[in-house]
Each structure stands twice: as C-alpha cells, then as structure tokens.
Design a protein around this motif. Structure first.
Motif, mmCIF file in Angstrom:
data_model
loop_
_atom_site.group_PDB
_atom_site.id
_atom_site.type_symbol
_atom_site.label_atom_id
_atom_site.label_comp_id
_atom_site.label_asym_id
_atom_site.label_seq_id
_atom_site.Cartn_x
_atom_site.Cartn_y
_atom_site.Cartn_z
ATOM 1 N N GLU A 87 0.963 -0.992 -0.077
ATOM 2 C CA GLU A 87 -0.065 -0.109 -0.055
ATOM 3 C C GLU A 87 0.860 1.178 0.058
ATOM 4 O O GLU A 87 0.485 2.030 -0.744
ATOM 5 C CB GLU A 87 -0.854 -0.016 1.261
ATOM 6 C CG GLU A 87 -2.005 -1.230 1.034
ATOM 7 C CD GLU A 87 -2.831 -1.252 2.356
ATOM 8 O OE1 GLU A 87 -3.967 -1.469 2.349
ATOM 9 O OE2 GLU A 87 -2.204 -1.098 3.506
ATOM 10 N N ILE A 88 1.912 1.178 1.028
ATOM 11 C CA ILE A 88 2.698 2.281 0.785
ATOM 12 C C ILE A 88 3.484 2.501 -0.370
ATOM 13 O O ILE A 88 3.698 3.655 -1.090
ATOM 14 C CB ILE A 88 3.986 2.107 1.887
ATOM 15 C CG1 ILE A 88 3.269 2.214 3.329
ATOM 16 C CG2 ILE A 88 5.086 3.100 1.889
ATOM 17 C CD1 ILE A 88 4.232 1.847 4.465
ATOM 18 N N LEU A 89 4.023 1.495 -1.155
ATOM 19 C CA LEU A 89 4.598 1.680 -2.503
ATOM 20 C C LEU A 89 3.811 2.308 -3.514
ATOM 21 O O LEU A 89 4.218 2.942 -4.462
ATOM 22 C CB LEU A 89 4.929 0.038 -2.991
ATOM 23 C CG LEU A 89 5.832 0.159 -4.309
ATOM 24 C CD1 LEU A 89 7.008 0.893 -4.444
ATOM 25 C CD2 LEU A 89 6.249 -1.521 -4.517
ATOM 26 N N ASP A 90 2.069 1.733 -3.418
ATOM 27 C CA ASP A 90 1.209 2.157 -4.132
ATOM 28 C C ASP A 90 1.104 3.638 -4.109
ATOM 29 O O ASP A 90 0.764 4.504 -5.154
ATOM 30 C CB ASP A 90 0.171 1.578 -3.960
ATOM 31 C CG ASP A 90 -1.078 1.947 -5.028
ATOM 32 O OD1 ASP A 90 -0.954 1.822 -6.339
ATOM 33 O OD2 ASP A 90 -2.253 2.695 -4.446
ATOM 34 N N VAL A 91 1.231 4.246 -2.696
ATOM 35 C CA VAL A 91 1.204 5.620 -2.726
ATOM 36 C C VAL A 91 2.353 6.288 -3.370
ATOM 37 O O VAL A 91 2.210 7.525 -3.881
ATOM 38 C CB VAL A 91 1.042 6.019 -1.202
ATOM 39 C CG1 VAL A 91 1.216 7.677 -1.091
ATOM 40 C CG2 VAL A 91 -0.265 5.408 -0.663
ATOM 41 N N ILE A 92 3.634 5.918 -3.139
ATOM 42 C CA ILE A 92 4.709 6.318 -3.684
ATOM 43 C C ILE A 92 4.686 6.256 -5.229
ATOM 44 O O ILE A 92 4.893 7.418 -5.609
ATOM 45 C CB ILE A 92 5.981 5.623 -3.238
ATOM 46 C CG1 ILE A 92 6.318 5.670 -1.937
ATOM 47 C CG2 ILE A 92 7.239 5.983 -3.940
ATOM 48 C CD1 ILE A 92 7.457 4.944 -1.122
ATOM 49 N N GLU A 93 4.116 5.443 -5.801
ATOM 50 C CA GLU A 93 4.108 5.254 -7.200
ATOM 51 C C GLU A 93 3.164 6.196 -7.918
ATOM 52 O O GLU A 93 3.075 6.967 -9.176
ATOM 53 C CB GLU A 93 3.911 3.753 -7.701
ATOM 54 C CG GLU A 93 5.378 3.176 -7.572
ATOM 55 C CD GLU A 93 5.105 1.586 -7.896
ATOM 56 O OE1 GLU A 93 6.180 0.922 -7.797
ATOM 57 O OE2 GLU A 93 4.019 1.009 -7.955
ATOM 58 N N ASN A 94 1.888 6.127 -7.011
ATOM 59 C CA ASN A 94 0.878 6.858 -7.823
ATOM 60 C C ASN A 94 0.221 8.197 -7.347
ATOM 61 O O ASN A 94 -0.680 8.745 -7.726
ATOM 62 C CB ASN A 94 -0.473 5.856 -7.775
ATOM 63 C CG ASN A 94 -0.180 4.398 -8.606
ATOM 64 O OD1 ASN A 94 0.276 4.612 -9.919
ATOM 65 N ND2 ASN A 94 -0.373 3.475 -7.972
#
Length: 117
Positions: free
Chosen positions: A84-91
């Motif tokens: 979920e954190i990676l998704d926020v960083i990417e998107n």
C-alpha cells in the motif's frame, strides 16, 4: 576575428569534455552503492532508505516524519502495508504527486516505512 572563433571553439570543447567526465563519475558511484546495498543486506538497505527519504520526503513529511504539509509517517507501518505504501509512492495521493521516488529506491523506502509502527 579568427582568434575569437578559435577561443570560442576551444572553450566549448573544454566545457563539453568536463561535463561528460563529471556525469560518468556520478553514475559509477550510484551503481556501486546500489550493488553494495543489495549484497550487504538490511543495514545498508535501511541506510539507503533513510537517505532517500531525507533527500525526497522531509520537506513535506518532516525531519522526523512528524508531518508538515504532508501527513506524519512516523507510524505509517501500523496503518498501511508495504504494498500500500509502494502504491502511494508510485501513484500519489491527496496532493502528493506520484513517482517522486522510483524503482528500487521506491521499494526500499516502502519496506522501511512499513516497519515504522
């Protein structure tokens, strides 16, 4: 007139040569650091993630991840998973643009932040 053109050409060649040399050294330093980080394990990856956050995130999230313009991240691992954190960083999310950090660096930061509980 001929001396001016010769001087201009010489100066231009010197500037291009120095710029090319400087770029090559930076790329080699980054590659060596990345290879070392993968081989030595967790402590180096943590140091890398902290440095990445320091260089990209503290202006909005604070020196101690306490939050400023962006939300506090000091305990984000108790709310969001690594993915979920990676998704926020990417998107991106709520005023945060996506892809401020990319690739392996984004993975390292997501892992590091997911451990903040």
């Amino acid at each position: 007139m001929r001396k001016k053109w010769m001087g201009l050409c010489l100066g231009l060649m010197l500037a291009i040569g120095l710029a090319a040399c400087g770029t090559g050294n930076d790329a080699n330093d980054n590659n060596n650091g990345g290879e070392t980080g993968g081989e030595t394990g967790g402590e180096t990856a943590t140091n890398d993630a902290e440095e990445i956050v320091k260089n990209n995130c503290i202006s909005c999230h604070g020196d101690n991840l306490e939050g400023r313009n962006g939300p506090a991240l000091a305990q984000i691992g108790s709310k969001l998973s690594k993915d979920e954190i990676l998704d926020v960083i990417e998107n991106g999310r709520d005023g945060m643009p996506g892809n401020i950090i990319q690739g392996d660096d984004a993975e390292k930061v997501a892992q590091w932040l997911s451990e903040k509980k």
